[in-house]
Design a protein around this motif. Sequence first.
Motif, mmCIF file in Angstrom:
data_model
loop_
_atom_site.group_PDB
_atom_site.id
_atom_site.type_symbol
_atom_site.label_atom_id
_atom_site.label_comp_id
_atom_site.label_asym_id
_atom_site.label_seq_id
_atom_site.Cartn_x
_atom_site.Cartn_y
_atom_site.Cartn_z
ATOM 1 N N ASP A 292 0.806 -1.220 0.000
ATOM 2 C CA ASP A 292 0.000 0.000 0.000
ATOM 3 C C ASP A 292 0.842 1.274 0.000
ATOM 4 O O ASP A 292 0.476 2.269 -0.636
ATOM 5 N N SER A 293 1.955 1.257 0.701
ATOM 6 C CA SER A 293 2.746 2.481 0.871
ATOM 7 C C SER A 293 3.365 2.988 -0.431
ATOM 8 O O SER A 293 3.824 4.131 -0.491
ATOM 9 N N VAL A 294 3.396 2.164 -1.475
ATOM 10 C CA VAL A 294 3.995 2.597 -2.738
ATOM 11 C C VAL A 294 2.986 2.646 -3.885
ATOM 12 O O VAL A 294 3.327 3.086 -4.991
ATOM 13 N N LYS A 295 1.767 2.223 -3.628
ATOM 14 C CA LYS A 295 0.756 2.218 -4.690
ATOM 15 C C LYS A 295 0.565 3.615 -5.265
ATOM 16 O O LYS A 295 0.472 4.600 -4.536
ATOM 17 N N GLY A 296 0.523 3.688 -6.585
ATOM 18 C CA GLY A 296 0.348 4.965 -7.256
ATOM 19 C C GLY A 296 1.643 5.722 -7.463
ATOM 20 O O GLY A 296 1.679 6.712 -8.197
ATOM 21 N N ARG A 297 2.719 5.283 -6.823
ATOM 22 C CA ARG A 297 4.009 5.962 -6.958
ATOM 23 C C ARG A 297 5.052 5.087 -7.646
ATOM 24 O O ARG A 297 5.926 5.586 -8.347
ATOM 25 N N PHE A 298 4.968 3.778 -7.433
ATOM 26 C CA PHE A 298 5.929 2.839 -8.003
ATOM 27 C C PHE A 298 5.236 2.009 -9.078
ATOM 28 O O PHE A 298 4.049 1.670 -8.946
ATOM 29 N N THR A 299 5.998 1.652 -10.114
ATOM 30 C CA THR A 299 5.477 0.794 -11.171
ATOM 31 C C THR A 299 6.498 -0.292 -11.487
ATOM 32 O O THR A 299 7.649 0.016 -11.807
ATOM 33 N N ILE A 300 6.055 -1.536 -11.406
ATOM 34 C CA ILE A 300 6.912 -2.665 -11.736
ATOM 35 C C ILE A 300 6.627 -3.091 -13.170
ATOM 36 O O ILE A 300 5.473 -3.059 -13.621
ATOM 37 N N TYR B 264 15.462 -13.881 9.410
ATOM 38 C CA TYR B 264 14.129 -13.302 9.242
ATOM 39 C C TYR B 264 13.132 -14.390 8.884
ATOM 40 O O TYR B 264 13.432 -15.284 8.085
ATOM 41 N N CYS B 265 11.936 -14.280 9.459
ATOM 42 C CA CYS B 265 10.837 -15.098 8.973
ATOM 43 C C CYS B 265 9.948 -14.229 8.089
ATOM 44 O O CYS B 265 9.976 -12.990 8.163
ATOM 45 N N GLN B 266 9.185 -14.869 7.223
ATOM 46 C CA GLN B 266 8.301 -14.167 6.281
ATOM 47 C C GLN B 266 7.072 -15.019 6.032
ATOM 48 O O GLN B 266 7.179 -16.204 5.738
ATOM 49 N N GLN B 267 5.895 -14.378 6.138
ATOM 50 C CA GLN B 267 4.667 -15.099 5.801
ATOM 51 C C GLN B 267 4.247 -14.746 4.398
ATOM 52 O O GLN B 267 4.414 -13.603 3.936
ATOM 53 N N TYR B 268 3.713 -15.765 3.705
ATOM 54 C CA TYR B 268 3.197 -15.517 2.367
ATOM 55 C C TYR B 268 1.805 -16.131 2.202
ATOM 56 O O TYR B 268 1.400 -16.547 1.123
ATOM 57 N N ASN B 269 1.092 -16.163 3.317
ATOM 58 C CA ASN B 269 -0.284 -16.668 3.274
ATOM 59 C C ASN B 269 -1.269 -15.581 2.869
ATOM 60 O O ASN B 269 -2.257 -15.840 2.193
ATOM 61 N N ASN B 270 -0.998 -14.367 3.318
ATOM 62 C CA ASN B 270 -1.871 -13.228 3.040
ATOM 63 C C ASN B 270 -1.060 -12.095 2.454
ATOM 64 O O ASN B 270 0.026 -11.767 2.946
ATOM 65 N N TRP B 271 -1.631 -11.470 1.433
ATOM 66 C CA TRP B 271 -1.023 -10.258 0.874
ATOM 67 C C TRP B 271 -1.357 -9.085 1.788
ATOM 68 O O TRP B 271 -2.491 -9.002 2.258
ATOM 69 N N PRO B 272 -0.452 -8.127 2.076
ATOM 70 C CA PRO B 272 0.939 -8.138 1.619
ATOM 71 C C PRO B 272 1.802 -9.104 2.433
ATOM 72 O O PRO B 272 1.584 -9.284 3.631
ATOM 73 N N TYR B 273 2.719 -9.720 1.769
ATOM 74 C CA TYR B 273 3.621 -10.644 2.438
ATOM 75 C C TYR B 273 4.507 -9.843 3.373
ATOM 76 O O TYR B 273 5.022 -8.795 3.012
ATOM 77 N N THR B 274 4.663 -10.310 4.599
ATOM 78 C CA THR B 274 5.355 -9.528 5.611
ATOM 79 C C THR B 274 6.462 -10.319 6.284
ATOM 80 O O THR B 274 6.377 -11.550 6.423
ATOM 81 N N PHE B 275 7.477 -9.587 6.700
ATOM 82 C CA PHE B 275 8.637 -10.156 7.360
ATOM 83 C C PHE B 275 8.612 -9.823 8.841
ATOM 84 O O PHE B 275 8.066 -8.786 9.260
ATOM 85 N N GLY B 276 9.274 -10.662 9.625
ATOM 86 C CA GLY B 276 9.555 -10.310 10.993
ATOM 87 C C GLY B 276 10.689 -9.304 11.051
ATOM 88 O O GLY B 276 11.330 -9.010 10.040
#
Lengths: 116, 107
Positions: free
Chosen positions: A62-70, B87-99
């Motif tokens: 969310d923090s980059v939506k509208g500003r970054f493009t991949i 680091y751990c990282q979850q990829y079950n829910n977007w946005p994927y997040t790290f510890g």
Amino acid sequence: EVQLVESGGGLVQPGGSLRLSCAASGFTFSHYWMSWVRQAPGRGLEWVANIKQDGSEKYYVDSVKGRFTISRDSAKNSLDLHVNSLRAEDTAVYYCARGKYFFDFWGQGTLVTVSS
Amino acid sequence: EIVMTQSPATLSVSPGERATLSCRASQSVSSNLAWYQQKPGQAPRLLIYGAATRATGIPARFSGSGSGTEFTLTISSLQSEDFAVYYCQQYNNWPYTFGQGTKLEIK
């Protein structure tokens, strides 16, 4: 050998723009989702964006939506991240990484510093 | 957004001993969890995905366990090259997040 090599980082003023690039080799680029992950100095990791093999799906934090493009170019085996309207909090090392959900190969990163 | 919390922040262990690192998710992530190792000045390296599957080339002394909200990375007999940030990282829910990471340091 899988290699991901980023470029394009640098010092930019707040509100400025950059184009980050990642050159991929050693694997069939068109078969993989690709992602950008960033790390602010001395901080943890933050997933930024990813893109499907054919470019038809793209997702952003969310923090980059509208500003970054991949974007990607499978003919050139390259991945780009256009970063616009940069803020101080965007200062980070930006990593190109292979994968959609988790990331099995990473580049060495390119540093973006946003400062006046 | 799912918050990943790692503990402890710093772990001091002697070479040859076992290290146990913890990661907790703010809600269930099933087994969609990865672990990474990062050394100073280097990119992260994937160790574990699917909570327990070692990535290619990762030594057997690294093992992952857990599901739902509680996960553990165990390094059975620490080698000098294992001292790093994990680091751990979850990829079950977007946005994927790290510890926020656990620094494993030499005791």
